[in-house]
Enzyme design. Structure first.
Site, PDB file in Angstrom:
ATOM      1  N   CYS A 268     -35.512 -18.502  53.858  1.00  0.00           N
ATOM      2  CA  CYS A 268     -35.644 -19.722  53.060  1.00  0.00           C
ATOM      3  C   CYS A 268     -34.344 -20.497  52.904  1.00  0.00           C
ATOM      4  O   CYS A 268     -34.321 -21.544  52.258  1.00  0.00           O
ATOM      5  CB  CYS A 268     -36.225 -19.370  51.692  1.00  0.00           C
ATOM      6  SG  CYS A 268     -37.736 -18.404  51.844  1.00  0.00           S
TER       7      CYS A 268
ATOM      8  N   GLU B  60     -30.424 -17.174  39.582  1.00  0.00           N
ATOM      9  CA  GLU B  60     -29.818 -18.457  39.948  1.00  0.00           C
ATOM     10  C   GLU B  60     -29.221 -19.134  38.710  1.00  0.00           C
ATOM     11  O   GLU B  60     -28.150 -19.741  38.777  1.00  0.00           O
ATOM     12  CB  GLU B  60     -30.833 -19.369  40.624  1.00  0.00           C
ATOM     13  CG  GLU B  60     -30.199 -20.630  41.196  1.00  0.00           C
ATOM     14  CD  GLU B  60     -31.151 -21.489  42.008  1.00  0.00           C
ATOM     15  OE1 GLU B  60     -30.668 -22.445  42.641  1.00  0.00           O
ATOM     16  OE2 GLU B  60     -32.373 -21.220  42.009  1.00  0.00           O
TER      17      GLU B  60
END
Length: 412
Positions: free
Chosen positions: A163, A313
């Site tokens: 990804c 994240e």
């Protein structure tokens, strides 16, 4: 060191069959999630995806004979590339064709072809497998077909890094132009993994959302998130050296100024719990751009709507930006596009440069319930007008791959 700008964009997604129509839906926070029609999902745990319906590559400009010899992911790439090249205008005129490259990424390549041809092999024997099986399957064929169509003879290959692949393709194109190996490059990615077999694999590893409310299935950073929604499509950009763009009076969307790429070296699918790899990728991109963390005005996050990605994240952003993180707008546009795997970084790069160009930060749609481990400004109230000048676009992939792209609003 040469400056590099984006002068053409093209995209096909479940939101629209152009970059502009996709961007308009992204700004509005309108998702493209519909019941799967690529296969019968009646007895399958996942029933929704961001699927491109009624796909007709010939109506979108591809040669009928050539289109039949392309996997769906290659068709997506070629249509998006043709759009980007037309949008950029005469960028190739006067350039050495051996200095014009094509880097088109894919996470898995010709998944539709693989499944279809394997069924023929199993049911009818090896003699019925198409002679075009291998050319249709291999992930580099999209970049090859774009080059064949347009006569671009420079560096040509496919980045395959799950990804993060689309962002890697753009970052590598940027570096090659910056350092003089290329004068221009068509870069981005495409993916078409919406098959019964492929979706079974993603679902059985616990990656996909199995919800049945399309407004609440891709909800990055929300406490109720439970996996990503598969998307499909393609996004390609034309990058070129600034002086060539200025000389021909090109329309310039934005300048790409930094690229960071790292690996977690931790786990085949799970991110490093401390987010060090993602943090370093952002820091490297900012450093190459010649900026300070406090100058970044917007982050288009990877934001997959999985438990681990979103909180890790978030932690990575905090570690890079410190006190600035609390007032730094962040959004995940996978909340409307779904997750395009190898094309994700490319469509999110386009979204980031459009955000800079128009001064509009797109929303994280569907957000409702706060997660105490995800406590940044995720732009959940709808699109936000803001005079943003510098933006990051993050992409993370299975295998621990991390890529971050830094873009700046072009002001001459």
């Amino acid at each position: 060191m040469r400056r590099v700008v984006i002068t053409g964009i093209g995209a096909v997604t479940a939101l629209g069959l152009s970059a502009e129509s996709t961007w308009e839906r992204v700004k509005e926070g309108k998702h493209g999630f519909t019941r799967i029609s690529a296969f019968d999902p009646t007895d399958f745990p996942v029933t929704y995806a961001a699927e491109i319906k009624d796909w007709d590559p010939v109506a979108l400009g591809l040669n009928k004979k050539e289109a039949r010899r392309m996997d769906r992911f290659t068709q997506f790439a070629c249509v998006a590339a043709n759009q980007a090249i037309a949008d950029a205008g005469d960028f190739a005129q006067g350039l050495d064709p051996f200095k014009i490259g094509v880097l088109s990424a894919s996470g898995v390549g010709g998944f539709n072809t693989f499944e279809e041809e394997h069924d023929k092999f199993r049911d009818k024997g090896p003699g019925r497998v198409s002679p075009f099986f291998i050319p249709m399957l291999i992930a580099n064929m999209a970049s090859g077909m774009i080059a064949i169509e347009h006569g671009f003879k420079g560096e040509n290959y496919c980045t395959v890094s799950a990804c993060a692949a689309g962002a890697h393709a753009i970052g590598e194109a940027f570096r090659k132009i910056k350092h003089g190996y290329l004068d221009a490059c068509v870069a981005g990615g495409s993916e078409a993994a919406l098959t019964h077999f492929g979706m079974a694999g993603f679902n059985n590893m616990g990656a996909l959302c199995t919800g049945d409310d399309p407004d609440r299935i891709s909800i990055p950073f929300d406490a109720g998130r439970g996996g990503f929604v598969m998307g499909e499509g393609g996004a390609l950009l034309v990058l070129e050296e600034l002086e060539n763009a200025k000389k021909r009076g090109a329309k310039i969307y934005a300048e790409i100024v930094g690229y960071g790429a790292t690996d977690d070296a931790f786990h085949i699918t799970g991110p490093d719990p401390e987010g060090q790899g993602g943090a370093k990728a952002m820091a490297f991109a900012i450093e190459e751009a010649g900026l300070k963390p406090g100058q970044i005005d917007y982050i288009n996050a990877h934001g997959t709507s999985t438990d681990l990605n979103d909180k890790i994240e978030t932690a990575a952003i905090k570690s890079v930006f410190g006190d600035h993180a609390a007032k730094l707008p962040v959004s995940s546009t996978k909340s409307v596009t779904g997750h395009l795997l190898g094309a994700a970084g490319a469509i999110e790069a386009i979204i980031s440069i459009k955000a800079l160009q128009e001064g509009v930060i797109p929303p994280t749609a569907g957000y409702r319930d706060a997660d105490p481990e995800c406590d940044l400004d995720y732009v959940t109230e709808g699109a936000r007008k803001a005079p943003i000048k510098h933006a990051l676009s993050n992409s993370l992939g299975f295998g621990g791959h991390n890529a971050s792209l830094a873009f700046t609003k072009y002001e001459g």
